[in-house]
Design a protein around this motif. Sequence first.
Motif, PDB file in Angstrom:
ATOM      1  N   GLY A  38      -0.755   8.490   8.417  1.00  0.00           N
ATOM      2  CA  GLY A  38      -1.004   7.062   8.302  1.00  0.00           C
ATOM      3  C   GLY A  38      -2.053   6.635   7.295  1.00  0.00           C
ATOM      4  O   GLY A  38      -2.388   5.459   7.244  1.00  0.00           O
ATOM      5  N   ALA A  39      -2.584   7.553   6.506  1.00  0.00           N
ATOM      6  CA  ALA A  39      -3.555   7.165   5.478  1.00  0.00           C
ATOM      7  C   ALA A  39      -2.907   6.158   4.541  1.00  0.00           C
ATOM      8  O   ALA A  39      -1.718   6.257   4.238  1.00  0.00           O
ATOM      9  CB  ALA A  39      -4.034   8.385   4.707  1.00  0.00           C
ATOM     10  N   SER A  64      -4.953   2.171  -7.866  1.00  0.00           N
ATOM     11  CA  SER A  64      -5.960   3.201  -8.158  1.00  0.00           C
ATOM     12  C   SER A  64      -5.743   4.523  -7.431  1.00  0.00           C
ATOM     13  O   SER A  64      -6.296   5.540  -7.830  1.00  0.00           O
ATOM     14  CB  SER A  64      -7.351   2.679  -7.806  1.00  0.00           C
ATOM     15  N   GLY A  65      -4.995   4.511  -6.332  1.00  0.00           N
ATOM     16  CA  GLY A  65      -4.815   5.719  -5.537  1.00  0.00           C
ATOM     17  C   GLY A  65      -5.947   5.983  -4.564  1.00  0.00           C
ATOM     18  O   GLY A  65      -5.972   7.014  -3.889  1.00  0.00           O
ATOM     19  N   GLU A  66      -6.888   5.046  -4.431  1.00  0.00           N
ATOM     20  CA  GLU A  66      -8.006   5.232  -3.500  1.00  0.00           C
ATOM     21  C   GLU A  66      -7.530   5.067  -2.065  1.00  0.00           C
ATOM     22  O   GLU A  66      -6.832   4.107  -1.738  1.00  0.00           O
ATOM     23  CB  GLU A  66      -9.105   4.208  -3.779  1.00  0.00           C
ATOM     24  N   CYS A  67      -7.911   6.011  -1.201  1.00  0.00           N
ATOM     25  CA  CYS A  67      -7.591   5.915   0.221  1.00  0.00           C
ATOM     26  C   CYS A  67      -8.562   4.933   0.866  1.00  0.00           C
ATOM     27  O   CYS A  67      -9.782   5.113   0.805  1.00  0.00           O
ATOM     28  CB  CYS A  67      -7.696   7.285   0.898  1.00  0.00           C
ATOM     29  N   LEU A 121       0.838  -1.194   0.000  1.00  0.00           N
ATOM     30  CA  LEU A 121       0.000   0.000   0.000  1.00  0.00           C
ATOM     31  C   LEU A 121       0.875   1.246   0.000  1.00  0.00           C
ATOM     32  O   LEU A 121       1.970   1.243   0.570  1.00  0.00           O
ATOM     33  CB  LEU A 121      -0.907   0.045   1.234  1.00  0.00           C
ATOM     34  N   ILE A 122       0.386   2.317  -0.603  1.00  0.00           N
ATOM     35  CA  ILE A 122       1.004   3.632  -0.472  1.00  0.00           C
ATOM     36  C   ILE A 122       0.578   4.160   0.892  1.00  0.00           C
ATOM     37  O   ILE A 122      -0.588   4.033   1.277  1.00  0.00           O
ATOM     38  CB  ILE A 122       0.522   4.572  -1.592  1.00  0.00           C
ATOM     39  N   CYS A 178      -8.471  10.467   5.283  1.00  0.00           N
ATOM     40  CA  CYS A 178      -9.036  10.846   3.981  1.00  0.00           C
ATOM     41  C   CYS A 178      -9.658   9.638   3.279  1.00  0.00           C
ATOM     42  O   CYS A 178      -9.722   9.596   2.048  1.00  0.00           O
ATOM     43  CB  CYS A 178      -7.995  11.526   3.108  1.00  0.00           C
ATOM     44  N   ALA A 179     -10.133   8.652   4.046  1.00  0.00           N
ATOM     45  CA  ALA A 179     -10.750   7.453   3.470  1.00  0.00           C
ATOM     46  C   ALA A 179     -11.841   7.851   2.478  1.00  0.00           C
ATOM     47  O   ALA A 179     -12.649   8.744   2.740  1.00  0.00           O
ATOM     48  CB  ALA A 179     -11.324   6.574   4.572  1.00  0.00           C
ATOM     49  N   GLY A 180     -11.824   7.202   1.327  1.00  0.00           N
ATOM     50  CA  GLY A 180     -12.793   7.493   0.277  1.00  0.00           C
ATOM     51  C   GLY A 180     -12.330   8.545  -0.713  1.00  0.00           C
ATOM     52  O   GLY A 180     -12.959   8.744  -1.739  1.00  0.00           O
ATOM     53  N   GLU A 181     -11.223   9.221  -0.407  1.00  0.00           N
ATOM     54  CA  GLU A 181     -10.658  10.194  -1.341  1.00  0.00           C
ATOM     55  C   GLU A 181      -9.584   9.497  -2.176  1.00  0.00           C
ATOM     56  O   GLU A 181      -9.264   8.334  -1.957  1.00  0.00           O
ATOM     57  CB  GLU A 181     -10.092  11.397  -0.587  1.00  0.00           C
ATOM     58  N   TRP A 182      -9.026  10.225  -3.137  1.00  0.00           N
ATOM     59  CA  TRP A 182      -8.099   9.629  -4.093  1.00  0.00           C
ATOM     60  C   TRP A 182      -6.851  10.481  -4.261  1.00  0.00           C
ATOM     61  O   TRP A 182      -6.923  11.705  -4.197  1.00  0.00           O
ATOM     62  CB  TRP A 182      -8.778   9.525  -5.469  1.00  0.00           C
ATOM     63  N   LEU A 183      -5.725   9.805  -4.503  1.00  0.00           N
ATOM     64  CA  LEU A 183      -4.534  10.501  -4.956  1.00  0.00           C
ATOM     65  C   LEU A 183      -4.761  10.934  -6.402  1.00  0.00           C
ATOM     66  O   LEU A 183      -5.553  10.318  -7.118  1.00  0.00           O
ATOM     67  CB  LEU A 183      -3.320   9.565  -4.910  1.00  0.00           C
TER      68      LEU A 183
END
Length: 105
Positions: A69-70, A76-79, A62-63, A84-89
Amino acid sequence: MHFLCASNDLAEGHSRAFSVAGIALFGVRRQGTVHLYRNRCPHRGIPLNWAADSFLDDSASLIQCAHHGAQFLIESGECITGPCAGEWLEALDCREDSQGIWLTD
C-alpha cells in the motif's frame, strides 16, 4: 536508446509496464508528461504491481504498491505514505518524440 511504445499507447492518467534488457520498468503519463521508473518498491525490492499495467491508486493520482500500500508521487517517485515513506522510486530518463516514448541511456 530503447524504444518503449508509441505515444498513444500510454494514455493520460494511465500506467504501463515495460521490460528492457531484463529490467522491469513502468511509465505513467500525467499532464502530458511521461514519468518512467524502475518497477521495484524500495520497501522490499519487489515489483509494485500485481496486475499488468496496474501501478496507480483508484484516483489515478498516485503510484501505489499493490503489496503493502505504499504510495508515491507520480512526478518525483517520492514515497509519501506506507512502510517506505521518505524513500524514492528509481527514476529513469526518457524522452518522447514523433516516433514514441524512449528510455534514454
